[in-house]
Design an enzyme around this catalytic site. Structure first.
Site, PDB file in Angstrom:
ATOM      1  N   ASP A 111      10.789  16.246  58.241  1.00  0.00           N
ATOM      2  CA  ASP A 111      11.366  16.859  59.441  1.00  0.00           C
ATOM      3  C   ASP A 111      11.138  15.940  60.642  1.00  0.00           C
ATOM      4  O   ASP A 111      10.181  15.159  60.661  1.00  0.00           O
ATOM      5  CB  ASP A 111      10.717  18.231  59.683  1.00  0.00           C
ATOM      6  N   GLU A 112      11.998  16.024  61.644  1.00  0.00           N
ATOM      7  CA  GLU A 112      11.888  15.227  62.887  1.00  0.00           C
ATOM      8  C   GLU A 112      11.715  13.743  62.573  1.00  0.00           C
ATOM      9  O   GLU A 112      10.892  13.047  63.178  1.00  0.00           O
ATOM     10  CB  GLU A 112      10.707  15.736  63.739  1.00  0.00           C
ATOM     11  N   THR A 123      16.090  22.387  61.117  1.00  0.00           N
ATOM     12  CA  THR A 123      14.927  22.725  60.292  1.00  0.00           C
ATOM     13  C   THR A 123      15.242  23.912  59.381  1.00  0.00           C
ATOM     14  O   THR A 123      14.771  23.977  58.249  1.00  0.00           O
ATOM     15  CB  THR A 123      13.706  23.026  61.185  1.00  0.00           C
ATOM     16  N   TYR A 137      14.671  21.437  77.542  1.00  0.00           N
ATOM     17  CA  TYR A 137      15.833  20.869  76.857  1.00  0.00           C
ATOM     18  C   TYR A 137      16.832  21.977  76.559  1.00  0.00           C
ATOM     19  O   TYR A 137      16.453  23.126  76.333  1.00  0.00           O
ATOM     20  CB  TYR A 137      15.402  20.186  75.555  1.00  0.00           C
ATOM     21  N   MET A 152      19.142  19.287  69.457  1.00  0.00           N
ATOM     22  CA  MET A 152      18.130  20.343  69.418  1.00  0.00           C
ATOM     23  C   MET A 152      18.840  21.698  69.357  1.00  0.00           C
ATOM     24  O   MET A 152      19.952  21.841  69.851  1.00  0.00           O
ATOM     25  CB  MET A 152      17.234  20.276  70.664  1.00  0.00           C
ATOM     26  N   PHE A 153      18.214  22.684  68.751  1.00  0.00           N
ATOM     27  CA  PHE A 153      18.710  24.067  68.637  1.00  0.00           C
ATOM     28  C   PHE A 153      19.929  24.197  67.719  1.00  0.00           C
ATOM     29  O   PHE A 153      20.625  25.207  67.747  1.00  0.00           O
ATOM     30  CB  PHE A 153      19.046  24.661  70.021  1.00  0.00           C
ATOM     31  N   ILE A 178       4.272  13.261  84.081  1.00  0.00           N
ATOM     32  CA  ILE A 178       3.078  14.056  84.373  1.00  0.00           C
ATOM     33  C   ILE A 178       3.378  15.033  85.511  1.00  0.00           C
ATOM     34  O   ILE A 178       3.900  14.647  86.558  1.00  0.00           O
ATOM     35  CB  ILE A 178       1.893  13.137  84.777  1.00  0.00           C
TER      36      ILE A 178
END
Ligand SMILES: [Zn+2]
Length: 202
Positions: A83-84, A17, A183, A12-13, A177
């Site tokens: 994407d993803e 994208t 992240y 991630m990051f 929950i």
């Protein structure tokens, strides 16, 4: 741009994208038609578009199952961008192969590893099929107060999951929950997964 299947893989990051958007833009500027798909569970920036952290965006078709790519594909598409892709069911592999058989180029972006540091969904198989792979890295955010920046800053290839301010346990469920979770990008040295089984060597 002669490759038929291109993968963008990272944590991630890492700007995955953004790289995907760059390829889409180049292809459209060359006069080709691009159809973008994304998992409908990814609603961070709205359901009908993909978005990079630096602000770029493009319209996208949200889908649940990989077969919807074939059902909803515009007939004149030259390139399919996904994407993803790690979130999709294993049928995504045959859908990608089907598109390539129709002479439609495919480019995808996805997380190679989950928060546990283990391979994510069908990413290993998809990357094995690629003609070209880009592996952007992020910047490790592990706090190191002595540094000018206050953080490690090394190339980050891992995604750290943090639940209620602590590194997530290996056995923590994906959906918690009532817990606050976030992240962070981390280098391999600073990726913490309490409870992760050690490699088994006979
Ligand atoms: Zn680090």
């Amino acid at each position: 741009m002669t490759e038929n299947l291109k993968g963008i893989s990272g944590s991630m990051f890492a700007g995955k994208t953004e790289l995907l958007l760059k390829e889409i833009s180049r292809t459209e500027m060359a006069g080709y038609k691009v159809h973008v798909f994304k998992p409908s569970i990814d609603t961070r920036w709205g359901l009908y578009e993909i978005h990079s952290h630096s602000g770029g965006s493009h319209a996208a078709t949200p889908i649940n199952h990989p077969y919807e790519i074939i059902e909803q594909l515009e007939t004149d598409a030259d390139l399919v961008a996904i994407d993803e892709i790690q979130f999709f069911e294993p049928e995504i592999i045959d859908v990608v192969r089907f598109l390539l058989d129709q002479d439609i180029r495919v480019i995808f972006a996805g997380l190679a590893l989950d928060f546990r540091g283990e391979s994510f969904g069908s990413m290993p198989d998809l990357l094995a099929l690629c003609d070209e792979i880009e592996r952007p890295s992020a910047i490790c955010q592990y706090p190191i107060p002595e540094k000018k920046t206050g953080k490690c800053g090394a190339g980050a290839t891992r995604t750290q999951r943090i639940v209620n301010g602590q590194p997530a346990n290996y056995n923590d469920p994906i959906v918690l929950i009532g817990a606050s979770q976030e992240y962070e990008a981390r280098c391999p040295n600073h990726h913490e997964v309490p409870g992760k089984p050690k490699p088994k060597i006979k």
